[in-house]
Scaffold this motif. Structure first.
Motif, PDB file in Angstrom:
ATOM      1  N   MET A 145       0.845  -1.188   0.000  1.00  0.00           N
ATOM      2  CA  MET A 145       0.000   0.000   0.000  1.00  0.00           C
ATOM      3  C   MET A 145       0.888   1.249   0.000  1.00  0.00           C
ATOM      4  N   VAL A 146       0.555   2.187  -0.852  1.00  0.00           N
ATOM      5  CA  VAL A 146       1.334   3.420  -0.960  1.00  0.00           C
ATOM      6  C   VAL A 146       0.400   4.608  -0.723  1.00  0.00           C
ATOM      7  N   ILE A 147       0.843   5.553   0.108  1.00  0.00           N
ATOM      8  CA  ILE A 147       0.036   6.751   0.358  1.00  0.00           C
ATOM      9  C   ILE A 147       0.848   7.960  -0.080  1.00  0.00           C
ATOM     10  N   ARG A 148       0.303   8.744  -0.986  1.00  0.00           N
ATOM     11  CA  ARG A 148       1.059   9.905  -1.477  1.00  0.00           C
ATOM     12  C   ARG A 148       0.093  11.006  -1.913  1.00  0.00           C
ATOM     13  N   ARG A 149       0.675  12.192  -2.090  1.00  0.00           N
ATOM     14  CA  ARG A 149      -0.111  13.319  -2.597  1.00  0.00           C
ATOM     15  C   ARG A 149      -0.310  13.103  -4.093  1.00  0.00           C
ATOM     16  N   SER A 150      -1.532  13.250  -4.551  1.00  0.00           N
ATOM     17  CA  SER A 150      -1.813  13.022  -5.958  1.00  0.00           C
ATOM     18  C   SER A 150      -2.544  14.231  -6.525  1.00  0.00           C
ATOM     19  N   ILE A 172      -4.323   6.706  -2.042  1.00  0.00           N
ATOM     20  CA  ILE A 172      -3.865   5.445  -1.436  1.00  0.00           C
ATOM     21  C   ILE A 172      -3.972   4.399  -2.536  1.00  0.00           C
ATOM     22  N   GLU A 173      -2.853   3.840  -2.929  1.00  0.00           N
ATOM     23  CA  GLU A 173      -2.879   2.895  -4.044  1.00  0.00           C
ATOM     24  C   GLU A 173      -2.200   1.591  -3.660  1.00  0.00           C
ATOM     25  N   GLU A 174      -2.311   0.642  -4.555  1.00  0.00           N
ATOM     26  CA  GLU A 174      -1.781  -0.711  -4.314  1.00  0.00           C
ATOM     27  C   GLU A 174      -2.339  -1.265  -3.001  1.00  0.00           C
ATOM     28  N   ILE A 175      -3.633  -1.110  -2.849  1.00  0.00           N
ATOM     29  CA  ILE A 175      -4.287  -1.593  -1.618  1.00  0.00           C
ATOM     30  C   ILE A 175      -4.549  -3.092  -1.767  1.00  0.00           C
ATOM     31  N   GLU A 176      -3.915  -3.864  -0.924  1.00  0.00           N
ATOM     32  CA  GLU A 176      -4.130  -5.318  -0.925  1.00  0.00           C
ATOM     33  C   GLU A 176      -5.557  -5.596  -0.444  1.00  0.00           C
ATOM     34  N   PRO A 177      -6.127  -6.737  -0.862  1.00  0.00           N
ATOM     35  CA  PRO A 177      -7.515  -7.031  -0.463  1.00  0.00           C
ATOM     36  C   PRO A 177      -7.752  -6.968   1.053  1.00  0.00           C
ATOM     37  N   VAL A 178      -6.807  -7.482   1.821  1.00  0.00           N
ATOM     38  CA  VAL A 178      -7.013  -7.476   3.282  1.00  0.00           C
ATOM     39  C   VAL A 178      -7.017  -6.049   3.834  1.00  0.00           C
ATOM     40  N   HIS A 179      -6.180  -5.202   3.242  1.00  0.00           N
ATOM     41  CA  HIS A 179      -6.157  -3.797   3.680  1.00  0.00           C
ATOM     42  C   HIS A 179      -7.436  -3.077   3.241  1.00  0.00           C
ATOM     43  N   ASP A 228     -16.300   8.379   0.919  1.00  0.00           N
ATOM     44  CA  ASP A 228     -15.029   8.164   0.200  1.00  0.00           C
ATOM     45  C   ASP A 228     -14.765   6.676  -0.013  1.00  0.00           C
ATOM     46  N   LEU A 229     -15.130   5.880   0.978  1.00  0.00           N
ATOM     47  CA  LEU A 229     -14.847   4.444   0.891  1.00  0.00           C
ATOM     48  C   LEU A 229     -15.693   3.736  -0.168  1.00  0.00           C
ATOM     49  N   GLN A 230     -16.742   4.394  -0.619  1.00  0.00           N
ATOM     50  CA  GLN A 230     -17.552   3.769  -1.667  1.00  0.00           C
ATOM     51  C   GLN A 230     -16.749   3.556  -2.942  1.00  0.00           C
ATOM     52  N   GLN A 231     -15.669   4.312  -3.104  1.00  0.00           N
ATOM     53  CA  GLN A 231     -14.802   4.087  -4.277  1.00  0.00           C
ATOM     54  C   GLN A 231     -14.280   2.657  -4.303  1.00  0.00           C
ATOM     55  N   LEU A 232     -14.048   2.082  -3.138  1.00  0.00           N
ATOM     56  CA  LEU A 232     -13.481   0.735  -3.094  1.00  0.00           C
ATOM     57  C   LEU A 232     -14.465  -0.297  -3.629  1.00  0.00           C
ATOM     58  N   ASP A 233     -15.742  -0.031  -3.455  1.00  0.00           N
ATOM     59  CA  ASP A 233     -16.743  -1.001  -3.919  1.00  0.00           C
ATOM     60  C   ASP A 233     -16.861  -1.028  -5.429  1.00  0.00           C
ATOM     61  N   ASP A 234     -16.401   0.044  -6.081  1.00  0.00           N
ATOM     62  CA  ASP A 234     -16.573   0.134  -7.527  1.00  0.00           C
ATOM     63  C   ASP A 234     -15.446  -0.519  -8.315  1.00  0.00           C
ATOM     64  N   VAL A 235     -14.405  -0.898  -7.623  1.00  0.00           N
ATOM     65  CA  VAL A 235     -13.233  -1.421  -8.337  1.00  0.00           C
ATOM     66  C   VAL A 235     -13.072  -2.898  -8.027  1.00  0.00           C
ATOM     67  N   SER A 236     -12.958  -3.693  -9.047  1.00  0.00           N
ATOM     68  CA  SER A 236     -12.710  -5.110  -8.824  1.00  0.00           C
ATOM     69  C   SER A 236     -11.227  -5.384  -9.056  1.00  0.00           C
ATOM     70  N   GLY A 237     -10.783  -6.564  -8.716  1.00  0.00           N
ATOM     71  CA  GLY A 237      -9.378  -6.891  -8.896  1.00  0.00           C
ATOM     72  C   GLY A 237      -8.682  -7.023  -7.568  1.00  0.00           C
ATOM     73  N   SER A 238      -7.433  -7.416  -7.601  1.00  0.00           N
ATOM     74  CA  SER A 238      -6.731  -7.732  -6.363  1.00  0.00           C
ATOM     75  C   SER A 238      -6.217  -6.485  -5.650  1.00  0.00           C
ATOM     76  N   GLN A 239      -5.966  -5.410  -6.399  1.00  0.00           N
ATOM     77  CA  GLN A 239      -5.451  -4.209  -5.750  1.00  0.00           C
ATOM     78  C   GLN A 239      -6.331  -3.013  -6.108  1.00  0.00           C
ATOM     79  N   GLU A 240      -6.619  -2.230  -5.114  1.00  0.00           N
ATOM     80  CA  GLU A 240      -7.534  -1.114  -5.324  1.00  0.00           C
ATOM     81  C   GLU A 240      -6.834   0.203  -5.001  1.00  0.00           C
ATOM     82  N   GLN A 241      -7.501   1.290  -5.304  1.00  0.00           N
ATOM     83  CA  GLN A 241      -6.955   2.587  -4.925  1.00  0.00           C
ATOM     84  C   GLN A 241      -8.070   3.510  -4.452  1.00  0.00           C
TER      85      GLN A 241
END
Lengths: 91, 163
Positions: free
Chosen positions: B1-6, B13-20, B81-94
């Motif tokens: 997981m990487v946290i940076r100014r974008s 917050i990118e490269e979010i593993e499923p458990v995170h 804000d967390l609703q963004q996570l529900d819209d993305v499928s795959g192993s890593q989210e942002q």
């Protein structure tokens, strides 16, 4: 007579300076506490860190002293950031 | 997981593993102190010594409802804000957090950490140990959650203060 006594007591309450005290809490992060002191009181990073370290090492720090009304406002803001803060009469 | 100014006004917050991702989704649900007197007492602590009866009574009547509203509002912002996570499928989210939402995030992360710490009655030594638990009882998992949310908090503070 009773009213006079009560009024005098209230005047004394308002006149006596109050301390805003922040107490140690093992959950709040040091960086977070420092940031909150900077935001709430406008302290420099150095001053904010000084108070944060005092809280950490001594268990408490008097972060501000002054009029009761302003002290209450500061305590409310600190509670809004979830810090353990209290008002105390000086002396 | 990487946290940076974008971009200009976001924390990414990118490269979010499923458990995170799952721990992030659960964040708002851990903030509610209802039914737990210790957690309730920690979120809504007394503003003065018990001998200052009037101050404590006024606080209870006028300030506490405002604080409850503030904490709830912060949680709602984070939930949105967390609703963004529900819209993305795959192993890593942002996740993109608007800078205007940073206070709400820091507040909500703190709420969750304080409620969990009070609920499971962690000592200062346990909280500062940063050791992986040897068992996976609910209490051990709670300590991992507290530390995970602390890492996010720390990184967000680093990012906003370095810009």
């Amino acid at each position: 007579m009773a009213d006079t006594v009560e009024e005098t007591k209230t005047e004394i309450d308002l006149a006596v300076p109050w301390n805003v005290v922040v107490h140690n809490d093992p959950v709040n992060l040091m960086s977070y506490v420092t940031m909150v002191f900077q935001k709430v009181f406008g302290y420099s990073k150095e001053k904010a860190e000084h108070h944060m370290l005092e809280v950490h090492h001594k268990g408490r720090s008097i972060v501000w002293t002054g009029a009761r009304e302003q002290a209450e406002l500061y305590v409310q803001q600190l509670h809004g950031y979830l810090l353990l803060a209290t008002l105390e009469r000086t002396q | 997981m990487v946290i940076r100014r974008s971009r200009d006004d976001f924390i990414q917050i990118e490269e979010i593993e499923p458990v995170h991702g799952e721990l992030l989704r659960q964040l708002p649900s851990y903030c509610d102190p209802t039914g737990d007197p210790k957690a309730e007492e920690r979120l809504f602590s007394r503003p003065a010594d018990p001998s200052e009866g009037q101050i404590n009574r006024d606080w209870e009547e006028f300030v506490r409802p405002e604080l409850r509203h503030l904490f709830l509002s912060a949680r709602r912002i984070v939930e949105e804000d967390l609703q963004q996570l529900d819209d993305v499928s795959g192993s890593q989210e942002q996740l993109f957090i608007p800078l205007a939402h940073v206070d709400a995030w820091l507040n909500t992360l703190n709420q969750a950490r304080l409620v969990l710490a009070a609920r499971y009655d962690f000592s200062e030594a346990e909280l500062s140990g940063h050791e992986d638990p040897e068992t996976f009882l609910q209490r051990d998992v709670a300590l991992l959650q507290i530390n995970f949310y602390a890492v996010i908090q720390e990184h967000i503070i680093d990012v906003i203060q370095s810009n």
